[in-house]
Design a protein around this motif. Sequence first.
Motif, mmCIF file in Angstrom:
data_model
loop_
_atom_site.group_PDB
_atom_site.id
_atom_site.type_symbol
_atom_site.label_atom_id
_atom_site.label_comp_id
_atom_site.label_asym_id
_atom_site.label_seq_id
_atom_site.Cartn_x
_atom_site.Cartn_y
_atom_site.Cartn_z
ATOM 1 N N ARG A 290 -9.243 6.099 2.535
ATOM 2 C CA ARG A 290 -8.634 4.748 2.835
ATOM 3 C C ARG A 290 -9.021 4.388 4.187
ATOM 4 O O ARG A 290 -9.592 3.416 4.357
ATOM 5 C CB ARG A 290 -7.056 4.952 2.753
ATOM 6 C CG ARG A 290 -6.302 3.532 3.048
ATOM 7 C CD ARG A 290 -4.966 3.483 3.234
ATOM 8 N NE ARG A 290 -4.406 3.949 4.438
ATOM 9 C CZ ARG A 290 -3.218 4.049 4.734
ATOM 10 N NH1 ARG A 290 -2.378 3.659 3.960
ATOM 11 N NH2 ARG A 290 -2.994 4.679 5.780
ATOM 12 N N SER A 291 -9.073 5.422 5.062
ATOM 13 C CA SER A 291 -9.618 5.169 6.244
ATOM 14 C C SER A 291 -11.203 5.081 6.366
ATOM 15 O O SER A 291 -11.742 4.283 7.072
ATOM 16 C CB SER A 291 -9.273 6.105 7.395
ATOM 17 O OG SER A 291 -7.921 6.181 7.620
ATOM 18 N N LEU B 92 -8.239 3.293 -3.493
ATOM 19 C CA LEU B 92 -8.237 3.708 -2.093
ATOM 20 C C LEU B 92 -9.057 2.990 -1.261
ATOM 21 O O LEU B 92 -8.543 2.640 -0.106
ATOM 22 C CB LEU B 92 -8.342 5.180 -1.909
ATOM 23 C CG LEU B 92 -7.338 6.198 -2.366
ATOM 24 C CD1 LEU B 92 -7.818 7.488 -2.397
ATOM 25 C CD2 LEU B 92 -6.040 5.865 -1.995
ATOM 26 N N GLY B 93 -10.240 2.516 -1.847
ATOM 27 C CA GLY B 93 -11.068 1.363 -0.982
ATOM 28 C C GLY B 93 -10.422 0.168 -0.798
ATOM 29 O O GLY B 93 -10.314 -0.238 0.367
ATOM 30 N N ALA C 67 -4.994 -2.500 4.332
ATOM 31 C CA ALA C 67 -4.357 -1.887 5.605
ATOM 32 C C ALA C 67 -5.069 -2.575 6.619
ATOM 33 O O ALA C 67 -4.406 -2.683 7.926
ATOM 34 C CB ALA C 67 -4.484 -0.332 5.379
ATOM 35 N N ALA C 68 -6.482 -2.524 6.913
ATOM 36 C CA ALA C 68 -7.162 -3.080 7.946
ATOM 37 C C ALA C 68 -6.753 -4.391 8.347
ATOM 38 O O ALA C 68 -6.594 -4.733 9.416
ATOM 39 C CB ALA C 68 -8.808 -2.861 7.865
ATOM 40 N N PHE D 146 -12.824 3.768 4.277
ATOM 41 C CA PHE D 146 -13.072 2.114 3.765
ATOM 42 C C PHE D 146 -13.077 1.211 5.002
ATOM 43 O O PHE D 146 -13.449 0.244 5.122
ATOM 44 C CB PHE D 146 -12.622 1.873 2.453
ATOM 45 C CG PHE D 146 -13.212 2.345 1.143
ATOM 46 C CD1 PHE D 146 -14.138 1.252 0.611
ATOM 47 C CD2 PHE D 146 -13.227 3.534 0.827
ATOM 48 C CE1 PHE D 146 -14.916 1.751 -0.444
ATOM 49 C CE2 PHE D 146 -13.593 3.914 -0.336
ATOM 50 C CZ PHE D 146 -14.834 3.071 -0.917
ATOM 51 N N ALA D 147 -11.832 1.597 5.768
ATOM 52 C CA ALA D 147 -11.314 0.714 6.777
ATOM 53 C C ALA D 147 -12.049 0.715 8.018
ATOM 54 O O ALA D 147 -12.368 -0.332 8.496
ATOM 55 C CB ALA D 147 -9.996 1.166 7.162
ATOM 56 N N ILE E 136 -9.125 10.029 9.409
ATOM 57 C CA ILE E 136 -10.146 10.855 8.738
ATOM 58 C C ILE E 136 -10.161 12.364 9.112
ATOM 59 O O ILE E 136 -10.003 13.157 8.403
ATOM 60 C CB ILE E 136 -11.539 10.044 8.931
ATOM 61 C CG1 ILE E 136 -11.437 8.734 8.278
ATOM 62 C CG2 ILE E 136 -12.649 11.086 8.335
ATOM 63 C CD1 ILE E 136 -12.790 7.948 8.766
ATOM 64 N N GLN F 260 -7.862 5.054 12.886
ATOM 65 C CA GLN F 260 -8.587 5.399 11.634
ATOM 66 C C GLN F 260 -9.554 6.535 11.664
ATOM 67 O O GLN F 260 -9.671 7.270 10.761
ATOM 68 C CB GLN F 260 -9.354 4.166 11.051
ATOM 69 C CG GLN F 260 -8.649 2.797 10.737
ATOM 70 C CD GLN F 260 -7.401 3.142 9.841
ATOM 71 O OE1 GLN F 260 -7.418 3.714 8.875
ATOM 72 N NE2 GLN F 260 -6.077 2.913 10.580
ATOM 73 N N THR G 220 0.816 -1.080 0.007
ATOM 74 C CA THR G 220 0.005 0.029 0.057
ATOM 75 C C THR G 220 0.809 1.245 0.073
ATOM 76 O O THR G 220 0.510 2.283 -0.764
ATOM 77 C CB THR G 220 -0.851 -0.036 1.161
ATOM 78 O OG1 THR G 220 -0.145 -0.032 2.383
ATOM 79 C CG2 THR G 220 -1.961 -1.064 1.178
ATOM 80 N N GLY H 144 -7.768 0.448 1.680
ATOM 81 C CA GLY H 144 -8.275 0.780 3.063
ATOM 82 C C GLY H 144 -8.288 -0.853 3.571
ATOM 83 O O GLY H 144 -8.351 -0.986 4.792
#
Length: 318
Positions: free
Chosen positions: A52-53, A237-238, A244-245, A55-56, A196, A192, A32, A241
Amino acid sequence: MATHAVARPKGQENILLGVACILFATAGMAFTDALIKFFSANLTLWQVFVVRSGFAVPCLIMIARWKGNVLMPESVFWTLVRSVFQVLSWLAFYAALPVLSLSIAAVAVYTSPIITTVFAAIFLREEVSARQWVGVCIGFAGVIVILRPWTGDFNWAVLMPFASAIFYTLTVMVTRRKCQDERATTLTLWSQYTFIAFGVAGVLTVTLAGLDPATAESYPFLLNGWPAMAPQEWALLGSMGLLAALAFLAAARAYQAAPPQIIATIDNCYLIWAAVWGIVFFGDTPGSLTLAGIALIFVAGGLVATRPLGGKNSISRR
């Protein structure tokens, strides 16, 4: 970023699972980070943080509910302090990516375990063994070998990921002293939220500042607000996210499944993955001195990760 090392129930150690989880976590986060560097000319840091966040967060909430974890931390204040330090760490790291190779930025920020050992000895009065001090010396030697500040190729932008390492060290110190009993999913979720908040604040600040186009284009990754995003960029980006999660949670599971000394050492594989993705995406082939420096930092990470008997559990950057 940092993942709280939750205590393992006795009799449930699974070294193979722990190693697999931390390898997935380091590969995913390096991937990422490489994507963010690759698309930094088209996106802004603030968009990365928000989308990203964004979606996370739902993913983490569903996981927390499924595991029966509470969403509110026991200490909101210290969880927020920790989250702010963590976001500042990522901000400094990502800000350097448009101007530094991924492997160099990674090496600089991965001095954080070494800095953490020094800060823990000075400020937290934690016991640091002779073996760990040797690791500190080896790690800084590795940094010098890679950066070669005496040459004309030294880039002062490398100070940004070093600032990231310092902010991460502060994250670790708050985690050890004030957030030791919080759950990994709760800490990650609130991180997260903070990403945001910083992203929205960044967009508003840049927009209200009314920078002239020439200034904004001098460093668009930081100085542009919210340029139009194509559908594939939203999807990118989704996906980042969600990845990353999963990487954050995999790192947390790794520390639950296996001894923290082993996992903290393998966590340095991020440096190897960063070099791999640097070659794949940007053709940045590390030289022999860079590889030697990475090896030194890898060894140093293993030495400083060995806590004295009765010491605190290790904390992974990821």
